[in-house]
Design a protein around this motif. Structure first.
Motif, PDB file in Angstrom:
ATOM      1  N   GLN A  97      -6.126 -56.606 -27.680  1.00 59.87           N
ATOM      2  CA  GLN A  97      -6.294 -55.440 -27.140  1.00 59.87           C
ATOM      3  C   GLN A  97      -5.661 -54.124 -27.841  1.00 59.87           C
ATOM      4  O   GLN A  97      -6.413 -53.240 -27.642  1.00 59.87           O
ATOM      5  N   CYS A  98      -4.401 -54.394 -28.182  1.00 56.00           N
ATOM      6  CA  CYS A  98      -3.690 -53.124 -28.610  1.00 56.00           C
ATOM      7  C   CYS A  98      -4.143 -52.695 -29.993  1.00 56.00           C
ATOM      8  O   CYS A  98      -4.504 -51.349 -30.142  1.00 56.00           O
ATOM      9  N   THR A  99      -4.355 -53.546 -30.874  1.00 55.55           N
ATOM     10  CA  THR A  99      -4.609 -53.605 -32.413  1.00 55.55           C
ATOM     11  C   THR A  99      -6.362 -53.211 -32.568  1.00 55.55           C
ATOM     12  O   THR A  99      -6.811 -52.446 -33.224  1.00 55.55           O
ATOM     13  N   LEU A 100      -6.985 -53.780 -31.542  1.00 54.68           N
ATOM     14  CA  LEU A 100      -8.871 -53.832 -31.802  1.00 54.68           C
ATOM     15  C   LEU A 100      -9.142 -53.205 -30.705  1.00 54.68           C
ATOM     16  O   LEU A 100      -9.775 -54.327 -29.833  1.00 54.68           O
ATOM     17  N   PRO A 101      -9.082 -52.312 -29.902  1.00 46.68           N
ATOM     18  CA  PRO A 101      -9.648 -51.848 -28.709  1.00 46.68           C
ATOM     19  C   PRO A 101     -11.031 -51.406 -28.579  1.00 46.68           C
ATOM     20  O   PRO A 101     -11.510 -50.549 -28.152  1.00 46.68           O
ATOM     21  N   TYR A 102     -11.902 -52.554 -29.046  1.00 49.03           N
ATOM     22  CA  TYR A 102     -13.256 -52.551 -28.980  1.00 49.03           C
ATOM     23  C   TYR A 102     -13.875 -53.469 -27.918  1.00 49.03           C
ATOM     24  O   TYR A 102     -13.350 -54.443 -27.590  1.00 49.03           O
ATOM     25  N   LYS A 103     -15.010 -53.170 -27.427  1.00 49.67           N
ATOM     26  CA  LYS A 103     -15.516 -53.682 -26.187  1.00 49.67           C
ATOM     27  C   LYS A 103     -16.028 -54.963 -26.818  1.00 49.67           C
ATOM     28  O   LYS A 103     -16.753 -54.769 -28.052  1.00 49.67           O
ATOM     29  N   TYR A 104     -16.255 -55.982 -26.121  1.00 47.06           N
ATOM     30  CA  TYR A 104     -16.994 -57.350 -26.224  1.00 47.06           C
ATOM     31  C   TYR A 104     -16.736 -57.923 -27.596  1.00 47.06           C
ATOM     32  O   TYR A 104     -17.512 -58.715 -28.240  1.00 47.06           O
TER      33      TYR A 104
END
Length: 124
Positions: A114-121
């Motif tokens: 969640q920290c490094t790839l804060p993209y939805k879905y």
């Protein structure tokens, strides 16, 4: 000019090999990071390397989802590289040297992703 074109060709070939050979084969059938880790306790240094590779896998695996958000796989990988050190410090600063259970692995994995790839879905 030939050197420049040759360099571009080598870079493109390297990304292609990484995408279609290494990344996809290493994580075929993987839905969570615990599918990769089978022996506990998990050394934190090995876990960080696994999470780096897993983040790359998530970028490639979720290419269609990223495209709907107007994000390319390259941008996803760049985002990970830019945030990697900051997120390692943030997420793992109080972590033990060995993760003893699947619950701990999943928790740290979720926080790091969640920290490094804060993209939805993004699934994985």
């Amino acid at each position: 000019m030939k050197l420049f074109l040759g360099s571009i060709l080598i870079i493109v070939a390297g990304f292609s090999v990484n995408k279609y050979v290494f990344s996809s084969k290493a994580y075929d059938g993987v839905s969570t990071v615990t599918d990769i880790i089978s022996v506990y306790p998990v050394n934190m240094f090995d876990f960080k390397k696994t999470m780096e590779d897993y983040a790359h896998h998530l970028c490639y695996k979720n290419e269609a989802t990223l495209n709907t958000q107007h994000i390319t796989v390259t941008e996803c990988l760049s985002q990970h590289e830019n945030k990697k050190l900051e997120c390692e410090k943030k997420v793992f600063r109080l972590a033990p040297l060995n993760l003893e259970s699947e619950v701990e692995v999943l928790d740290y994995s979720r926080q790091y992703t969640q920290c490094t790839l804060p993209y939805k879905y993004i699934l994985g």
